[in-house]
Design a protein around this motif. Structure first.
Motif, PDB file in Angstrom:
ATOM      1  N   TRP A 177       0.831  -1.188   0.000  1.00 11.02           N
ATOM      2  CA  TRP A 177       0.000   0.000   0.000  1.00 11.02           C
ATOM      3  C   TRP A 177       0.874   1.249   0.000  1.00 11.02           C
ATOM      4  CZ3 TRP A 177       0.515   3.044   4.343  1.00 11.02           C
ATOM      5  CH2 TRP A 177       1.032   2.419   5.475  1.00 11.02           C
ATOM      6  N   HIS A 178       0.254   2.375  -0.399  1.00 12.54           N
ATOM      7  CA  HIS A 178       0.999   3.608  -0.654  1.00 12.54           C
ATOM      8  C   HIS A 178       0.091   4.796  -0.322  1.00 12.54           C
ATOM      9  CE1 HIS A 178       3.855   5.657  -3.725  1.00 12.54           C
ATOM     10  NE2 HIS A 178       3.246   6.591  -3.058  1.00 12.54           N
ATOM     11  N   TYR A 182       5.586  14.126  -0.022  1.00  9.01           N
ATOM     12  CA  TYR A 182       6.120  13.022   0.763  1.00  9.01           C
ATOM     13  C   TYR A 182       5.167  11.849   0.591  1.00  9.01           C
ATOM     14  CZ  TYR A 182       6.867   9.912   4.666  1.00  9.01           C
ATOM     15  OH  TYR A 182       7.069   8.786   5.413  1.00  9.01           O
ATOM     16  N   SER A 183       5.717  10.651   0.431  1.00 12.79           N
ATOM     17  CA  SER A 183       4.858   9.466   0.373  1.00 12.79           C
ATOM     18  C   SER A 183       5.490   8.342   1.173  1.00 12.79           C
ATOM     19  CB  SER A 183       4.604   9.028  -1.073  1.00 12.79           C
ATOM     20  OG  SER A 183       5.796   8.584  -1.681  1.00 12.79           O
ATOM     21  N   PHE A 184       4.637   7.436   1.628  1.00 11.73           N
ATOM     22  CA  PHE A 184       5.044   6.292   2.429  1.00 11.73           C
ATOM     23  C   PHE A 184       4.385   5.057   1.843  1.00 11.73           C
ATOM     24  CE2 PHE A 184       4.094   3.269   5.802  1.00 11.73           C
ATOM     25  CZ  PHE A 184       5.343   3.105   6.386  1.00 11.73           C
ATOM     26  N   SER A 185       5.150   3.996   1.684  1.00 17.03           N
ATOM     27  CA  SER A 185       4.570   2.736   1.228  1.00 17.03           C
ATOM     28  C   SER A 185       5.164   1.602   2.040  1.00 17.03           C
ATOM     29  CB  SER A 185       4.803   2.527  -0.270  1.00 17.03           C
ATOM     30  OG  SER A 185       6.172   2.517  -0.566  1.00 17.03           O
ATOM     31  N   SER A 234       9.593  -0.614   4.439  1.00 15.53           N
ATOM     32  CA  SER A 234       8.847   0.605   4.144  1.00 15.53           C
ATOM     33  C   SER A 234       9.684   1.473   3.227  1.00 15.53           C
ATOM     34  CB  SER A 234       8.563   1.386   5.427  1.00 15.53           C
ATOM     35  OG  SER A 234       7.926   0.577   6.382  1.00 15.53           O
ATOM     36  N   VAL A 235       9.021   2.248   2.391  1.00 13.50           N
ATOM     37  CA  VAL A 235       9.717   3.187   1.523  1.00 13.50           C
ATOM     38  C   VAL A 235       9.210   4.589   1.851  1.00 13.50           C
ATOM     39  CG1 VAL A 235      10.240   3.860  -0.845  1.00 13.50           C
ATOM     40  CG2 VAL A 235       9.878   1.439  -0.302  1.00 13.50           C
ATOM     41  N   HIS A 236      10.133   5.449   2.285  1.00 11.81           N
ATOM     42  CA  HIS A 236       9.836   6.860   2.513  1.00 11.81           C
ATOM     43  C   HIS A 236      10.388   7.611   1.306  1.00 11.81           C
ATOM     44  CE1 HIS A 236       8.868   6.297   6.806  1.00 11.81           C
ATOM     45  NE2 HIS A 236       9.774   5.326   6.730  1.00 11.81           N
ATOM     46  N   ARG A 237       9.537   8.402   0.656  1.00  6.09           N
ATOM     47  CA  ARG A 237       9.976   9.104  -0.560  1.00  6.09           C
ATOM     48  C   ARG A 237       9.589  10.573  -0.456  1.00  6.09           C
ATOM     49  NH1 ARG A 237       7.664   5.983  -4.162  1.00  6.09           N
ATOM     50  NH2 ARG A 237       9.539   4.840  -4.608  1.00  6.09           N
ATOM     51  N   ILE A 238      10.538  11.444  -0.804  1.00  4.06           N
ATOM     52  CA  ILE A 238      10.258  12.878  -0.880  1.00  4.06           C
ATOM     53  C   ILE A 238      10.674  13.354  -2.270  1.00  4.06           C
ATOM     54  CG2 ILE A 238      12.453  13.554   0.154  1.00  4.06           C
ATOM     55  CD1 ILE A 238      10.791  15.874   1.489  1.00  4.06           C
ATOM     56  N   LEU A 286      -3.477  12.869  -1.804  1.00  2.00           N
ATOM     57  CA  LEU A 286      -3.468  11.486  -1.361  1.00  2.00           C
ATOM     58  C   LEU A 286      -3.094  10.621  -2.549  1.00  2.00           C
ATOM     59  CD1 LEU A 286      -4.181   9.310   0.763  1.00  2.00           C
ATOM     60  CD2 LEU A 286      -6.505   9.367  -0.148  1.00  2.00           C
ATOM     61  N   VAL A 287      -2.024   9.841  -2.419  1.00  4.54           N
ATOM     62  CA  VAL A 287      -1.555   9.003  -3.511  1.00  4.54           C
ATOM     63  C   VAL A 287      -2.162   7.615  -3.356  1.00  4.54           C
ATOM     64  CG1 VAL A 287       0.471   8.037  -4.639  1.00  4.54           C
ATOM     65  CG2 VAL A 287       0.606  10.292  -3.596  1.00  4.54           C
ATOM     66  N   LEU A 288      -2.839   7.150  -4.399  1.00  4.76           N
ATOM     67  CA  LEU A 288      -3.475   5.836  -4.385  1.00  4.76           C
ATOM     68  C   LEU A 288      -2.904   5.003  -5.522  1.00  4.76           C
ATOM     69  CD1 LEU A 288      -7.093   7.250  -4.152  1.00  4.76           C
ATOM     70  CD2 LEU A 288      -5.746   6.359  -2.259  1.00  4.76           C
ATOM     71  N   PRO A 289      -2.242   3.887  -5.222  1.00  6.66           N
ATOM     72  CA  PRO A 289      -1.666   3.116  -6.320  1.00  6.66           C
ATOM     73  C   PRO A 289      -2.739   2.419  -7.142  1.00  6.66           C
ATOM     74  CG  PRO A 289      -1.326   1.997  -4.246  1.00  6.66           C
ATOM     75  CD  PRO A 289      -1.975   3.309  -3.918  1.00  6.66           C
ATOM     76  N   ILE A 290      -2.587   2.446  -8.474  1.00  4.24           N
ATOM     77  CA  ILE A 290      -3.425   1.607  -9.326  1.00  4.24           C
ATOM     78  C   ILE A 290      -3.038   0.166  -9.011  1.00  4.24           C
ATOM     79  CG2 ILE A 290      -3.859   0.882 -11.696  1.00  4.24           C
ATOM     80  CD1 ILE A 290      -3.333   3.738 -12.553  1.00  4.24           C
ATOM     81  N   CYS A 291      -1.768  -0.126  -9.102  1.00  5.48           N
ATOM     82  CA  CYS A 291      -1.184  -1.381  -8.653  1.00  5.48           C
ATOM     83  C   CYS A 291       0.320  -1.173  -8.639  1.00  5.48           C
ATOM     84  CB  CYS A 291      -1.562  -2.547  -9.548  1.00  5.48           C
ATOM     85  SG  CYS A 291      -0.994  -2.382 -11.226  1.00  5.48           S
ATOM     86  N   PRO A 292       1.010  -1.686  -7.608  1.00  5.92           N
ATOM     87  CA  PRO A 292       2.454  -1.521  -7.625  1.00  5.92           C
ATOM     88  C   PRO A 292       3.050  -2.424  -8.700  1.00  5.92           C
ATOM     89  CG  PRO A 292       1.671  -2.261  -5.478  1.00  5.92           C
ATOM     90  CD  PRO A 292       0.521  -2.290  -6.420  1.00  5.92           C
ATOM     91  N   VAL A 293       3.711  -1.859  -9.668  1.00  2.36           N
ATOM     92  CA  VAL A 293       4.312  -2.620 -10.757  1.00  2.36           C
ATOM     93  C   VAL A 293       5.787  -2.271 -10.796  1.00  2.36           C
ATOM     94  CG1 VAL A 293       4.311  -3.055 -13.232  1.00  2.36           C
ATOM     95  CG2 VAL A 293       2.172  -2.534 -12.076  1.00  2.36           C
TER      96      VAL A 293
END
Length: 195
Positions: free
Chosen positions: A26-27, A46-49, A70-74, A180-187
């Motif tokens: 999830w993301h 900033y995003s967290f997955s 976890s992935v923290h991205r800025i 709010l970032v919503l993944p379609i699907c993590p690819v």
């Protein structure tokens, strides 16, 4: 997706193919945007997955290791609105640099160390690209649709340096002040060596 990476074997001149597979996760994220100019905006996001990963063929004693990370991205993106921002329907493209921290949880590191493997938390350069559109429903309320790709190096987690690239396709639902970032699907995919 999964991939294999040629990895040196410590204490030997040989290498082995180590498999790396990411499961769905999830993301979520947020950001702020500066709409100061007529056709250009800047956004800090900033995003967290979170997701699990499996590494195979690390050693004869450790044929596979599954772990959560976890992935923290800025990222800092520049958005370009070709039609300007004075119209109701505003298509745009965006791109910008960023950093990603691939954080392996302490409990996972403890288990791996007991098995003779030291895991680290690698930082990777990230490039964000995409486009979208926003439609103003009123003077301060807008509906957004965004499609983008965050491209970063594949982390080695302390056992190897990997040169392949990884990307996450996502859509973003936003409010004029919040995102709010919503993944379609993590690819995840290997990109061609030319990139």
């Amino acid at each position: 997706g999964s991939s294999e990476h040629s990895t040196p074997v410590e204490g030997s001149s040989e290498s082995r193919l180590v498999g790396l597979k990411y499961d769905a996760g999830w993301h979520i994220g947020g950001g702020i945007m500066n709409n100061r100019w007529s056709k250009v905006s800047a956004a800090l996001e900033y995003s967290f997955s979170a997701q699990s990963a499996t590494v195979t063929n690390l050693s004869d004693l450790l044929p596979s290791l599954e772990f959560n990370h976890s992935v923290h991205r800025i990222t800092y993106n520049i958005l370009y609105f070709p039609r300007g921002r004075k119209v109701r329907l505003q298509p745009y493209v965006f791109g910008g640099p960023g950093l990603s921290l691939f954080y392996v949880h302490r409990s996972v590191k403890d288990v791996a160390e007991a098995l003779g493997l030291r895991l680290t938390d690698p930082w990777k350069f990230t490039m964000s690209l995409g486009g979208g559109t926003r439609y103003f429903l009123g003077s301060r309320i807008a509906a957004f649709f965004q499609f983008g790709d965050n491209i970063s190096g594949v982390p080695g987690y302390g056992w190897a340096s990997v040169s392949d690239q990884m990307s996450l396709f996502h859509i973003t639902a936003t409010h004029p002040r919040y995102r709010l970032v919503l993944p379609i699907c993590p690819v995840y995919r290997k990109l061609v060596d030319a990139l």
